[in-house]
Design a protein around this motif. Structure first.
Motif, short mmCIF file in Angstrom:
data_model
loop_
_atom_site.label_atom_id
_atom_site.label_comp_id
_atom_site.label_asym_id
_atom_site.label_seq_id
_atom_site.Cartn_x
_atom_site.Cartn_y
_atom_site.Cartn_z
N LEU A 59 -9.17 -18.86 -1.35
CA LEU A 59 -8.90 -18.94 0.09
C LEU A 59 -8.56 -17.58 0.67
O LEU A 59 -8.98 -17.24 1.78
N ILE A 60 -7.81 -16.78 -0.09
CA ILE A 60 -7.45 -15.44 0.39
C ILE A 60 -8.68 -14.56 0.48
O ILE A 60 -8.91 -13.86 1.48
N ARG A 61 -9.53 -14.59 -0.56
CA ARG A 61 -10.75 -13.77 -0.53
C ARG A 61 -11.68 -14.21 0.59
O ARG A 61 -12.30 -13.38 1.25
N ASP A 62 -11.75 -15.51 0.81
CA ASP A 62 -12.61 -16.02 1.89
C ASP A 62 -12.09 -15.56 3.25
O ASP A 62 -12.86 -15.14 4.12
N ALA A 63 -10.76 -15.62 3.44
CA ALA A 63 -10.18 -15.16 4.71
C ALA A 63 -10.38 -13.67 4.90
O ALA A 63 -10.64 -13.20 6.01
N MET A 64 -10.29 -12.89 3.79
CA MET A 64 -10.54 -11.44 3.89
C MET A 64 -11.98 -11.17 4.28
O MET A 64 -12.26 -10.29 5.10
N ALA A 65 -12.91 -11.93 3.70
CA ALA A 65 -14.32 -11.75 4.03
C ALA A 65 -14.60 -12.09 5.48
O ALA A 65 -15.47 -11.48 6.12
N GLN A 66 -13.87 -13.05 6.04
CA GLN A 66 -14.05 -13.42 7.44
C GLN A 66 -13.32 -12.48 8.40
O GLN A 66 -13.47 -12.60 9.61
N GLY A 67 -12.48 -11.58 7.87
CA GLY A 67 -11.77 -10.61 8.70
C GLY A 67 -10.50 -11.15 9.34
O GLY A 67 -10.04 -10.62 10.34
N LYS A 68 -9.94 -12.20 8.76
CA LYS A 68 -8.73 -12.79 9.35
C LYS A 68 -7.49 -11.94 9.11
O LYS A 68 -6.49 -12.12 9.79
N PHE A 69 -7.55 -11.01 8.16
CA PHE A 69 -6.40 -10.15 7.89
C PHE A 69 -6.52 -8.79 8.57
O PHE A 69 -5.69 -7.93 8.35
N ASP A 70 -7.53 -8.59 9.37
CA ASP A 70 -7.69 -7.32 10.08
C ASP A 70 -6.73 -7.29 11.27
O ASP A 70 -6.47 -8.30 11.91
N ASN A 71 -6.20 -6.12 11.57
CA ASN A 71 -5.34 -5.89 12.73
C ASN A 71 -4.08 -6.76 12.73
O ASN A 71 -3.70 -7.31 13.76
N LEU A 72 -3.44 -6.89 11.60
CA LEU A 72 -2.17 -7.60 11.54
C LEU A 72 -1.06 -6.72 12.11
O LEU A 72 -1.17 -5.50 12.14
N LYS A 73 0.04 -7.34 12.54
CA LYS A 73 1.11 -6.62 13.22
C LYS A 73 1.73 -5.53 12.35
O LYS A 73 1.97 -4.43 12.80
N TYR A 74 2.02 -5.83 11.08
CA TYR A 74 2.68 -4.86 10.22
C TYR A 74 1.72 -4.24 9.22
O TYR A 74 2.12 -3.83 8.14
N SER A 75 0.46 -4.13 9.56
CA SER A 75 -0.53 -3.54 8.67
C SER A 75 -0.20 -2.08 8.41
O SER A 75 -0.11 -1.27 9.33
N GLY A 76 0.03 -1.73 7.14
CA GLY A 76 0.34 -0.36 6.77
C GLY A 76 1.78 0.05 7.03
O GLY A 76 2.13 1.21 6.89
N LYS A 77 2.62 -0.90 7.43
CA LYS A 77 4.02 -0.60 7.73
C LYS A 77 4.90 -1.47 6.84
O LYS A 77 4.50 -2.57 6.45
N PRO A 78 6.12 -1.03 6.57
CA PRO A 78 7.02 -1.89 5.79
C PRO A 78 7.45 -3.10 6.62
O PRO A 78 7.62 -3.02 7.83
N ILE A 79 7.60 -4.22 5.96
CA ILE A 79 8.02 -5.44 6.64
C ILE A 79 9.52 -5.34 6.91
O ILE A 79 10.29 -5.09 5.99
N PRO A 80 9.96 -5.50 8.16
CA PRO A 80 11.38 -5.33 8.46
C PRO A 80 12.23 -6.41 7.80
O PRO A 80 11.85 -7.58 7.75
N GLY A 81 13.38 -5.99 7.26
CA GLY A 81 14.33 -6.91 6.67
C GLY A 81 13.94 -7.42 5.30
O GLY A 81 14.53 -8.38 4.82
N LEU A 82 12.94 -6.80 4.65
CA LEU A 82 12.45 -7.32 3.38
C LEU A 82 13.44 -7.10 2.25
O LEU A 82 13.63 -7.97 1.42
N GLY A 83 14.13 -5.97 2.21
CA GLY A 83 15.04 -5.67 1.11
C GLY A 83 16.47 -6.11 1.35
O GLY A 83 17.33 -5.90 0.51
N GLU A 84 16.74 -6.74 2.48
CA GLU A 84 18.10 -7.12 2.81
C GLU A 84 18.44 -8.47 2.19
O GLU A 84 17.56 -9.24 1.82
N GLY A 85 19.73 -8.75 2.08
CA GLY A 85 20.18 -10.04 1.57
C GLY A 85 19.91 -11.14 2.58
O GLY A 85 19.59 -10.90 3.74
N TYR A 86 20.06 -12.38 2.14
CA TYR A 86 19.79 -13.52 3.01
C TYR A 86 20.87 -13.65 4.06
O TYR A 86 22.06 -13.62 3.77
N ASP A 87 20.46 -13.78 5.31
CA ASP A 87 21.38 -13.97 6.43
C ASP A 87 21.02 -15.31 7.08
O ASP A 87 19.89 -15.47 7.56
#
Length: 200
Positions: A59-87
């Motif tokens: 499913l992931i490869r199929d979505a990549m082939a269709q271009g569904k992962f192009d131009n995502l909001k955090y493409s090439g950027k760190p995801i905010p709050g990823l390393g923080e503890g659970y709040d």
């Protein structure tokens, strides 16, 4: 066999089953119906044999082939709050940050920020009574917040002495008045010159 080759074979089977279904709906022969039933049975067997990881990979490869992962909001950027503890209040904090809401939050934090900005707000007042009323209102809210047992951070903001704040307000106004340069006034010309300038 690699997962991509297995995924490609699986896709061909799905496409073939779709073709056979289209033939069945158009009124095919008994031979075509038997072929369709066999293809559907084979497809069901394949689906049972394919694990969740392989299905997710497909499913992931199929979505990549269709271009569904192009131009995502955090493409090439760190995801905010990823390393923080659970709040547990992460969504509320995110909403406040996204919508630029103010005046929301625990009383202890709001009073701390108001305490930091109180001198500037007092300097904007014109009379001693306004300054005294504002300080008394602030003190009443601090005392009320200390009495509340709603949880959250403790209220560590101190009350302010109204007389001392009025004195500090006077001193700041005097310093500000001394720092302002007096506007240079031009001497008025005599009345007869002004009258002559108007007529010419």
């Amino acid at each position: 066999m690699t997962s991509s080759a297995a995924g490609g074979g699986f896709r061909r089977k799905v496409e073939r089953a779709a073709e056979l279904r289209a033939l069945r709906s158009s009124g095919g022969t008994a031979e075509e119906d038997a072929e369709l039933s066999a293809a559907e049975a084979e497809l069901r067997d394949k689906r049972r044999k394919v694990g969740n990881a392989a299905r997710a990979d497909y499913l992931i490869r199929d979505a990549m082939a269709q271009g569904k992962f192009d131009n995502l909001k955090y493409s090439g950027k760190p995801i905010p709050g990823l390393g923080e503890g659970y709040d547990p209040d992460w969504w509320v904090k995110g909403l406040i940050e996204r919508e630029h809401l103010s005046g929301l939050g625990p009383a202890a934090i709001l009073l701390r920020t108001e305490d930091a900005e109180l001198d500037a707000r007092l300097d904007a007042q014109f009379t001693e009574k306004q300054v005294r009323d504002m300080v008394e209102d602030f003190n009443a809210r601090v005392i009320n917040a200390r009495r509340q047992l709603q949880g959250g951070p403790p209220v560590v903001t101190k009350t302010r002495d109204a007389d001392a704040e009025v004195q500090r307000w006077r001193e700041r106004r005097a310093v500000a008045a001394a720092a302002e340069p007096e506007p240079a006034t031009e001497p008025k010309s005599p009345w007869w010159r002004r009258l002559r300038n108007r007529s010419s």
